[in-house]
Design a protein around this motif. Sequence first.
Motif, PDB file in Angstrom:
ATOM      1  N   ARG A  28      25.407 -28.884 -36.371  1.00  0.00           N
ATOM      2  CA  ARG A  28      25.026 -30.294 -36.268  1.00  0.00           C
ATOM      3  C   ARG A  28      26.141 -31.193 -36.786  1.00  0.00           C
ATOM      4  NH1 ARG A  28      18.780 -30.268 -38.596  1.00  0.00           N
ATOM      5  NH2 ARG A  28      17.913 -28.793 -37.057  1.00  0.00           N
ATOM      6  N   GLU A  29      26.067 -32.447 -36.330  1.00  0.00           N
ATOM      7  CA  GLU A  29      27.025 -33.438 -36.817  1.00  0.00           C
ATOM      8  C   GLU A  29      26.786 -33.687 -38.296  1.00  0.00           C
ATOM      9  OE1 GLU A  29      28.465 -38.003 -35.703  1.00  0.00           O
ATOM     10  OE2 GLU A  29      26.826 -37.036 -34.607  1.00  0.00           O
ATOM     11  N   LEU A  30      27.834 -34.031 -38.999  1.00  0.00           N
ATOM     12  CA  LEU A  30      27.724 -34.301 -40.430  1.00  0.00           C
ATOM     13  C   LEU A  30      26.770 -35.465 -40.681  1.00  0.00           C
ATOM     14  CD1 LEU A  30      31.490 -34.067 -41.458  1.00  0.00           C
ATOM     15  CD2 LEU A  30      29.712 -32.365 -41.860  1.00  0.00           C
ATOM     16  N   GLY A  31      25.878 -35.303 -41.649  1.00  0.00           N
ATOM     17  CA  GLY A  31      24.964 -36.384 -42.009  1.00  0.00           C
ATOM     18  C   GLY A  31      25.708 -37.538 -42.654  1.00  0.00           C
ATOM     19  N   ARG A  32      25.085 -38.717 -42.659  1.00  0.00           N
ATOM     20  CA  ARG A  32      25.748 -39.906 -43.199  1.00  0.00           C
ATOM     21  C   ARG A  32      26.056 -39.736 -44.680  1.00  0.00           C
ATOM     22  NH1 ARG A  32      25.034 -44.314 -39.616  1.00  0.00           N
ATOM     23  NH2 ARG A  32      26.254 -45.579 -41.056  1.00  0.00           N
ATOM     24  N   THR A  33      25.140 -39.085 -45.428  1.00  0.00           N
ATOM     25  CA  THR A  33      25.384 -38.894 -46.859  1.00  0.00           C
ATOM     26  C   THR A  33      26.595 -38.007 -47.094  1.00  0.00           C
ATOM     27  OG1 THR A  33      23.030 -39.141 -47.376  1.00  0.00           O
ATOM     28  CG2 THR A  33      24.411 -38.073 -49.031  1.00  0.00           C
ATOM     29  N   ILE A  34      26.722 -36.946 -46.294  1.00  0.00           N
ATOM     30  CA  ILE A  34      27.870 -36.054 -46.422  1.00  0.00           C
ATOM     31  C   ILE A  34      29.152 -36.784 -46.026  1.00  0.00           C
ATOM     32  CG2 ILE A  34      28.950 -33.960 -45.536  1.00  0.00           C
ATOM     33  CD1 ILE A  34      26.194 -32.750 -45.255  1.00  0.00           C
ATOM     34  N   GLN A  35      29.066 -37.588 -44.976  1.00  0.00           N
ATOM     35  CA  GLN A  35      30.238 -38.359 -44.558  1.00  0.00           C
ATOM     36  C   GLN A  35      30.686 -39.307 -45.667  1.00  0.00           C
ATOM     37  OE1 GLN A  35      29.582 -40.390 -40.849  1.00  0.00           O
ATOM     38  NE2 GLN A  35      29.214 -38.500 -39.699  1.00  0.00           N
ATOM     39  N   ARG A  36      29.725 -39.974 -46.305  1.00  0.00           N
ATOM     40  CA  ARG A  36      30.074 -40.891 -47.401  1.00  0.00           C
ATOM     41  C   ARG A  36      30.706 -40.129 -48.561  1.00  0.00           C
ATOM     42  NH1 ARG A  36      25.187 -43.807 -46.008  1.00  0.00           N
ATOM     43  NH2 ARG A  36      23.981 -42.501 -47.424  1.00  0.00           N
ATOM     44  N   ALA A  37      30.153 -38.951 -48.853  1.00  0.00           N
ATOM     45  CA  ALA A  37      30.683 -38.148 -49.956  1.00  0.00           C
ATOM     46  C   ALA A  37      32.118 -37.711 -49.670  1.00  0.00           C
ATOM     47  CB  ALA A  37      29.792 -36.931 -50.187  1.00  0.00           C
ATOM     48  N   LEU A  38      32.363 -37.207 -48.462  1.00  0.00           N
ATOM     49  CA  LEU A  38      33.691 -36.729 -48.108  1.00  0.00           C
ATOM     50  C   LEU A  38      34.696 -37.874 -48.047  1.00  0.00           C
ATOM     51  CD1 LEU A  38      32.820 -34.107 -45.341  1.00  0.00           C
ATOM     52  CD2 LEU A  38      33.360 -33.694 -47.741  1.00  0.00           C
ATOM     53  N   THR A  39      34.258 -39.014 -47.518  1.00  0.00           N
ATOM     54  CA  THR A  39      35.139 -40.177 -47.450  1.00  0.00           C
ATOM     55  C   THR A  39      35.484 -40.681 -48.841  1.00  0.00           C
ATOM     56  OG1 THR A  39      34.185 -40.829 -45.317  1.00  0.00           O
ATOM     57  CG2 THR A  39      35.386 -42.508 -46.525  1.00  0.00           C
ATOM     58  N   GLY A  40      34.491 -40.711 -49.721  1.00  0.00           N
ATOM     59  CA  GLY A  40      34.741 -41.135 -51.098  1.00  0.00           C
ATOM     60  C   GLY A  40      35.731 -40.212 -51.790  1.00  0.00           C
ATOM     61  N   PHE A  41      35.563 -38.910 -51.595  1.00  0.00           N
ATOM     62  CA  PHE A  41      36.474 -37.938 -52.199  1.00  0.00           C
ATOM     63  C   PHE A  41      37.903 -38.158 -51.701  1.00  0.00           C
ATOM     64  CE2 PHE A  41      38.677 -33.874 -52.376  1.00  0.00           C
ATOM     65  CZ  PHE A  41      38.396 -33.443 -53.667  1.00  0.00           C
ATOM     66  N   ALA A  42      38.051 -38.350 -50.390  1.00  0.00           N
ATOM     67  CA  ALA A  42      39.381 -38.587 -49.821  1.00  0.00           C
ATOM     68  C   ALA A  42      40.004 -39.851 -50.404  1.00  0.00           C
ATOM     69  CB  ALA A  42      39.283 -38.695 -48.301  1.00  0.00           C
ATOM     70  N   GLY A  43      39.199 -40.900 -50.558  1.00  0.00           N
ATOM     71  CA  GLY A  43      39.708 -42.142 -51.120  1.00  0.00           C
ATOM     72  C   GLY A  43      40.182 -41.961 -52.555  1.00  0.00           C
ATOM     73  N   GLY A  44      39.433 -41.215 -53.346  1.00  0.00           N
ATOM     74  CA  GLY A  44      39.821 -40.962 -54.734  1.00  0.00           C
ATOM     75  C   GLY A  44      41.132 -40.216 -54.832  1.00  0.00           C
ATOM     76  N   VAL A  45      41.315 -39.216 -53.975  1.00  0.00           N
ATOM     77  CA  VAL A  45      42.563 -38.446 -53.954  1.00  0.00           C
ATOM     78  C   VAL A  45      43.740 -39.359 -53.609  1.00  0.00           C
ATOM     79  CG1 VAL A  45      43.853 -36.667 -52.704  1.00  0.00           C
ATOM     80  CG2 VAL A  45      41.500 -36.229 -53.427  1.00  0.00           C
ATOM     81  N   MET A  46      43.563 -40.218 -52.606  1.00  0.00           N
ATOM     82  CA  MET A  46      44.650 -41.087 -52.163  1.00  0.00           C
ATOM     83  C   MET A  46      45.045 -42.102 -53.229  1.00  0.00           C
ATOM     84  SD  MET A  46      43.681 -41.668 -48.133  1.00  0.00           S
ATOM     85  CE  MET A  46      45.154 -42.636 -47.766  1.00  0.00           C
ATOM     86  N   VAL A  47      44.062 -42.650 -53.936  1.00  0.00           N
ATOM     87  CA  VAL A  47      44.384 -43.622 -54.993  1.00  0.00           C
ATOM     88  C   VAL A  47      45.132 -42.941 -56.131  1.00  0.00           C
ATOM     89  CG1 VAL A  47      43.400 -45.129 -56.763  1.00  0.00           C
ATOM     90  CG2 VAL A  47      42.493 -45.189 -54.441  1.00  0.00           C
ATOM     91  N   SER A 233      30.615 -46.787 -48.837  1.00  0.00           N
ATOM     92  CA  SER A 233      29.649 -47.664 -49.489  1.00  0.00           C
ATOM     93  C   SER A 233      28.558 -48.165 -48.560  1.00  0.00           C
ATOM     94  CB  SER A 233      30.381 -48.876 -50.103  1.00  0.00           C
ATOM     95  OG  SER A 233      31.374 -48.462 -51.013  1.00  0.00           O
ATOM     96  N   GLU A 234      28.650 -47.851 -47.268  1.00  0.00           N
ATOM     97  CA  GLU A 234      27.675 -48.401 -46.328  1.00  0.00           C
ATOM     98  C   GLU A 234      26.316 -47.719 -46.476  1.00  0.00           C
ATOM     99  OE1 GLU A 234      28.920 -45.534 -42.536  1.00  0.00           O
ATOM    100  OE2 GLU A 234      29.143 -47.712 -42.412  1.00  0.00           O
ATOM    101  N   GLY A 235      25.265 -48.471 -46.190  1.00  0.00           N
ATOM    102  CA  GLY A 235      23.914 -47.916 -46.215  1.00  0.00           C
ATOM    103  C   GLY A 235      23.385 -47.667 -47.621  1.00  0.00           C
ATOM    104  N   GLU A 236      22.310 -46.883 -47.672  1.00  0.00           N
ATOM    105  CA  GLU A 236      21.679 -46.574 -48.950  1.00  0.00           C
ATOM    106  C   GLU A 236      22.387 -45.416 -49.647  1.00  0.00           C
ATOM    107  OE1 GLU A 236      17.632 -45.726 -48.061  1.00  0.00           O
ATOM    108  OE2 GLU A 236      17.153 -47.766 -47.413  1.00  0.00           O
ATOM    109  N   HIS A 237      22.107 -45.289 -50.944  1.00  0.00           N
ATOM    110  CA  HIS A 237      22.639 -44.188 -51.752  1.00  0.00           C
ATOM    111  C   HIS A 237      24.172 -44.146 -51.723  1.00  0.00           C
ATOM    112  CE1 HIS A 237      18.482 -42.989 -51.806  1.00  0.00           C
ATOM    113  NE2 HIS A 237      18.474 -42.744 -50.515  1.00  0.00           N
ATOM    114  N   SER A 238      24.799 -45.319 -51.819  1.00  0.00           N
ATOM    115  CA  SER A 238      26.252 -45.377 -51.802  1.00  0.00           C
ATOM    116  C   SER A 238      26.859 -44.821 -53.079  1.00  0.00           C
ATOM    117  CB  SER A 238      26.719 -46.832 -51.603  1.00  0.00           C
ATOM    118  OG  SER A 238      26.237 -47.662 -52.652  1.00  0.00           O
ATOM    119  N   ASN A 239      25.998 -44.578 -54.106  1.00  0.00           N
ATOM    120  CA  ASN A 239      26.527 -44.015 -55.352  1.00  0.00           C
ATOM    121  C   ASN A 239      27.115 -42.626 -55.142  1.00  0.00           C
ATOM    122  OD1 ASN A 239      23.889 -43.178 -54.796  1.00  0.00           O
ATOM    123  ND2 ASN A 239      23.495 -42.648 -56.920  1.00  0.00           N
TER     124      ASN A 239
END
Length: 260
Positions: A28-47, A233-239
């Motif tokens: 299945r396609e990645l869920g939105r929560t997983i996408q947010r988690a992976l995107t956040g992780f990538a952003g942290g690494v880049m910063v 940060s989009e949608g719910e549970h952006s934490n």
Amino acid sequence: MWLNVLEGLTIPFIGTVLGSACVFFMKRELGRTIQRALTGFAGGVMVAASIWSLLIPAMELSENMGKLAFLPSFIGFWIGILFLLLLDRVIPHLHLNAEKAEGPKSKAKKTTMMLLAVTLHNIPEGMAVGVVFAGLLSESAEITAGGALALALGIAIQNFPEGAIISMPLRAEGKTKNKAFMNGALSGAVEPVGALLTILFAGLLVPVMPYLLSFSAGAMIYVVVEELIPEMSEGEHSNVGVVMFALGFTVMMALDVALG
């Protein structure tokens, strides 16, 4: 030395390839929560990479300027920001989960626009790796083999979720697994190519190394702020995205300090 450099340049691309290979193992396609988690992780690494692997070394190289040691980093950082802003305006692309494309109007397919967005994202990463290894080869920049390896590993780690994030939606839209994988993998090809081209001009780049390091940092920060932070940060549970951003930041910070 060159063998180690070539190995270092392929590490980030391997991260993208492995992430894209998820299309063969996930149904299945990645869920939105997983996408947010992976995107956040990538952003942290880049910063973290922008600070420890690029900006701090750039300022260390300018120590002879005394209180103005920040100036090359300041200038290079802003050139990097403006360069990515320009690319953002002239290249048509579509961000993940966005409905409206950015840049000039184009009749390209949605999947093509998504690939262009990821390619745009990967340009500063490839340049960053290339600049760091160019500094290592020149032996005149205060860049260690461990520090260069840390950056390559950090980029590879954050490329893994990127590969999955691009290949899985392509599969969900009807592409075969092989085509989805190839498109996802090729989205990261710009990194080793850009890095290698940068290294070939290493001798010419040494005098402006502080500017180039900070240029790459500015370009990467632009991508994080313009693309990754909104997506995490989009949608719910952006934490979830925030926590993973912090995790990515600390992982990259630890890598750079431990290996550098």
